[in-house]
Enzyme design. Structure first.
Site, PDB file in Angstrom:
ATOM      1  N   HIS A   1       0.846  -1.211   0.000  1.00 22.56           N
ATOM      2  CA  HIS A   1       0.000   0.000   0.000  1.00 22.56           C
ATOM      3  C   HIS A   1       0.865   1.238   0.000  1.00 22.56           C
ATOM      4  O   HIS A   1       1.084   1.821   1.045  1.00 22.56           O
ATOM      5  CB  HIS A   1      -0.902  -0.005   1.226  1.00 22.56           C
ATOM      6  CG  HIS A   1      -2.062   0.939   1.125  1.00 22.56           C
ATOM      7  ND1 HIS A   1      -2.010   2.238   1.553  1.00 22.56           N
ATOM      8  CD2 HIS A   1      -3.307   0.750   0.648  1.00 22.56           C
ATOM      9  CE1 HIS A   1      -3.193   2.808   1.373  1.00 22.56           C
ATOM     10  NE2 HIS A   1      -3.993   1.921   0.827  1.00 22.56           N
TER      11      HIS A   1
ATOM     12  N   ILE B   1       1.792   4.754   1.653  1.00 14.83           N
ATOM     13  CA  ILE B   1       0.793   5.574   2.341  1.00 14.83           C
ATOM     14  C   ILE B   1       0.099   4.684   3.369  1.00 14.83           C
ATOM     15  O   ILE B   1      -0.334   3.578   3.040  1.00 14.83           O
ATOM     16  CB  ILE B   1      -0.253   6.138   1.354  1.00 14.83           C
ATOM     17  CG1 ILE B   1       0.416   7.032   0.306  1.00 14.83           C
ATOM     18  CG2 ILE B   1      -1.338   6.906   2.102  1.00 14.83           C
ATOM     19  CD1 ILE B   1      -0.520   7.459  -0.817  1.00 14.83           C
TER      20      ILE B   1
ATOM     21  N   GLY C   1      -6.077   4.361   5.371  1.00 21.31           N
ATOM     22  CA  GLY C   1      -7.003   5.106   6.215  1.00 21.31           C
ATOM     23  C   GLY C   1      -7.679   4.240   7.254  1.00 21.31           C
ATOM     24  O   GLY C   1      -7.903   4.668   8.392  1.00 21.31           O
ATOM     25  N   VAL C   2      -8.014   3.016   6.886  1.00 19.83           N
ATOM     26  CA  VAL C   2      -8.675   2.129   7.842  1.00 19.83           C
ATOM     27  C   VAL C   2      -7.766   1.839   9.037  1.00 19.83           C
ATOM     28  O   VAL C   2      -8.244   1.681  10.161  1.00 19.83           O
ATOM     29  CB  VAL C   2      -9.166   0.836   7.148  1.00 19.83           C
ATOM     30  CG1 VAL C   2      -8.003  -0.029   6.716  1.00 19.83           C
ATOM     31  CG2 VAL C   2     -10.125   0.063   8.018  1.00 19.83           C
TER      32      VAL C   2
ATOM     33  N   GLU D   1      -8.291   2.541  12.978  1.00 16.61           N
ATOM     34  CA  GLU D   1      -8.040   1.513  13.995  1.00 16.61           C
ATOM     35  C   GLU D   1      -7.129   2.063  15.089  1.00 16.61           C
ATOM     36  O   GLU D   1      -7.356   1.800  16.280  1.00 16.61           O
ATOM     37  CB  GLU D   1      -7.428   0.268  13.367  1.00 16.61           C
ATOM     38  CG  GLU D   1      -7.007  -0.802  14.355  1.00 16.61           C
ATOM     39  CD  GLU D   1      -8.137  -1.409  15.187  1.00 16.61           C
ATOM     40  OE1 GLU D   1      -7.855  -1.884  16.316  1.00 16.61           O
ATOM     41  OE2 GLU D   1      -9.293  -1.426  14.718  1.00 16.61           O
TER      42      GLU D   1
END
Length: 153
Positions: free
Chosen positions: A55, A61, A64-65, A69
């Protein structure tokens, strides 16, 4: 611990409160925490994070998830130090509202997290959360979580 006393935790103390372990423990240090009120914590983002492998190759990067978390884990740390019998309980992340991503989080960044408890009803918790890098908002959300007995799961 007295009411409204600001606490800080290193990684070993964090691991006393959270069941997460590598590679899913996403809080490195708690800078300041007033139990059942607010927390300030951080995660150092390094190129060694396993998610950077895919990623994105050549342009790492933080997903976002995983930022969400990390905020959820920080949010659990607002409540956990004030609980008894934590060994028999678990926090479950139950929702996110008003999620916004404002900037990329990349290797070398320090993801600073702030969560404030805005509502508690029985074992349900609602928080305002935001993640910052160098004082700039990277992500923000309203988050909800539930505290469950492990036996009931």
């Amino acid at each position: 611990m007295t009411q409204n006393q600001a606490l800080n935790f290193d990684i070993t103390r964090i691991m006393d409160f959270l069941p997460h372990r590598y590679p899913f423990l996403l809080v490195d240090r708690v800078v300041e925490c007033v139990v059942n009120d607010y927390i300030r914590s951080y995660k150092n983002i390094t190129m060694n994070e396993p998610f950077f492998q895919g990623h994105f190759p050549g342009m790492p990067i933080m997903p976002g998830v995983l930022i969400m978390e990390a905020l959820a884990q920080s949010g659990a740390l607002v409540i956990a130090p004030g609980l008894e019998d934590l060994d028999h309980k678990i926090f479950l992340f139950t929702g996110m509202d008003k999620v916004r991503f404002r900037r990329r989080v990349v290797p070398g960044d320090r993801l600073e997290m702030e969560c404030r408890l805005t509502r508690q009803k029985m074992m349900l918790y609602k928080m305002e959360a935001r993640a910052l890098v160098n004082g700039e908002v990277a992500a923000e959300a309203e988050m909800t979580a539930a505290l469950m007995d492990k036996k009931e799961m």
